[in-house]
Design a protein around this motif. Structure first.
Motif, PDB file in Angstrom:
ATOM      1  N   THR A   1      54.336  70.856  38.623  1.00 11.85           N
ATOM      2  CA  THR A   1      55.443  69.907  38.483  1.00 11.85           C
ATOM      3  C   THR A   1      55.585  69.456  37.031  1.00 11.85           C
ATOM      4  O   THR A   1      56.693  69.396  36.495  1.00 11.85           O
ATOM      5  N   TRP A   2      54.457  69.164  36.380  1.00 11.55           N
ATOM      6  CA  TRP A   2      54.496  68.762  34.968  1.00 11.55           C
ATOM      7  C   TRP A   2      55.031  69.880  34.091  1.00 11.55           C
ATOM      8  O   TRP A   2      55.824  69.636  33.170  1.00 11.55           O
ATOM      9  N   ILE A   3      54.625  71.108  34.373  1.00  6.09           N
ATOM     10  CA  ILE A   3      55.094  72.247  33.571  1.00  6.09           C
ATOM     11  C   ILE A   3      56.603  72.415  33.725  1.00  6.09           C
ATOM     12  O   ILE A   3      57.329  72.576  32.737  1.00  6.09           O
TER      13      ILE A   3
ATOM     14  N   LEU B   1      66.101  73.877  40.109  1.00  6.72           N
ATOM     15  CA  LEU B   1      65.852  74.251  41.508  1.00  6.72           C
ATOM     16  C   LEU B   1      64.357  74.333  41.798  1.00  6.72           C
ATOM     17  O   LEU B   1      63.890  73.885  42.860  1.00  6.72           O
ATOM     18  N   CYS B   2      63.589  74.891  40.878  1.00  6.22           N
ATOM     19  CA  CYS B   2      62.136  74.966  41.059  1.00  6.22           C
ATOM     20  C   CYS B   2      61.510  73.583  41.079  1.00  6.22           C
ATOM     21  O   CYS B   2      60.605  73.313  41.874  1.00  6.22           O
ATOM     22  N   LEU B   3      61.990  72.703  40.227  1.00  6.12           N
ATOM     23  CA  LEU B   3      61.466  71.343  40.177  1.00  6.12           C
ATOM     24  C   LEU B   3      61.761  70.601  41.484  1.00  6.12           C
ATOM     25  O   LEU B   3      60.896  69.904  42.019  1.00  6.12           O
TER      26      LEU B   3
ATOM     27  N   LEU C   1      59.477  68.634  46.598  1.00  6.05           N
ATOM     28  CA  LEU C   1      59.581  68.536  48.055  1.00  6.05           C
ATOM     29  C   LEU C   1      58.351  69.099  48.764  1.00  6.05           C
ATOM     30  O   LEU C   1      58.051  68.703  49.896  1.00  6.05           O
ATOM     31  N   LEU C   2      57.633  70.013  48.128  1.00  7.13           N
ATOM     32  CA  LEU C   2      56.425  70.569  48.729  1.00  7.13           C
ATOM     33  C   LEU C   2      55.237  69.613  48.682  1.00  7.13           C
ATOM     34  O   LEU C   2      54.304  69.741  49.465  1.00  7.13           O
ATOM     35  N   GLN C   3      55.261  68.669  47.777  1.00  8.16           N
ATOM     36  CA  GLN C   3      54.119  67.783  47.602  1.00  8.16           C
ATOM     37  C   GLN C   3      54.022  66.776  48.740  1.00  8.16           C
ATOM     38  O   GLN C   3      55.024  66.374  49.326  1.00  8.16           O
TER      39      GLN C   3
END
Length: 119
Positions: free
Chosen positions: A54-56, A14-16, A21-23
């Motif tokens: 995002t990478w994390i 969900l966080c990913l 979507l924020l980018q």
């Protein structure tokens, strides 16, 4: 243990999704474009922070995926599907196929051998 990793995995998913979507769209791959021309309001520092985040999240998501796969494989190796099969008394060990003559309808003399031609 597996439930905890699964919950963390779902939260990471969900966080990913949210962080992607924020980018801001920079490539315009679908023809939508990235917006205005100047970098005055672009927020490059925020964009690089979102990229790092995002990478994390992606690396953590892949790690939880591998951990869930290893745990599922470890549980699957301890038991077999065949161990759960219970045979009734007097039942054959292998199922027999039905006779082909019982599957076909009885032949009739009136029936045509081929369907009529469509003209």
């Amino acid at each position: 243990m597996e439930n905890v990793i699964l919950i963390v995995h779902l939260i990471l998913a969900l966080c990913l999704i949210g962080i992607v979507l924020l980018q801001r769209s920079e490539g315009g791959g679908l023809g939508m474009g990235g917006g205005g021309g100047g970098d005055v309001m672009s927020g490059r520092a925020a964009a690089s922070a979102l990229t790092k985040l995002t990478w994390i999240f992606a690396i953590a998501f892949i790690c939880t995926s591998i951990a869930l796969t290893v745990l599922a494989r470890r549980e699957a190796a301890s038991a077999s599907v065949v161990d759960g099969v219970v045979l009734e008394e007097g039942a054959p060990a292998t199922p027999s196929l039905p006779d082909a003559s019982t599957l076909l309808p009885p032949p009739t003399a009136d029936a045509p051998l081929a369907p009529p031609r469509a003209e």
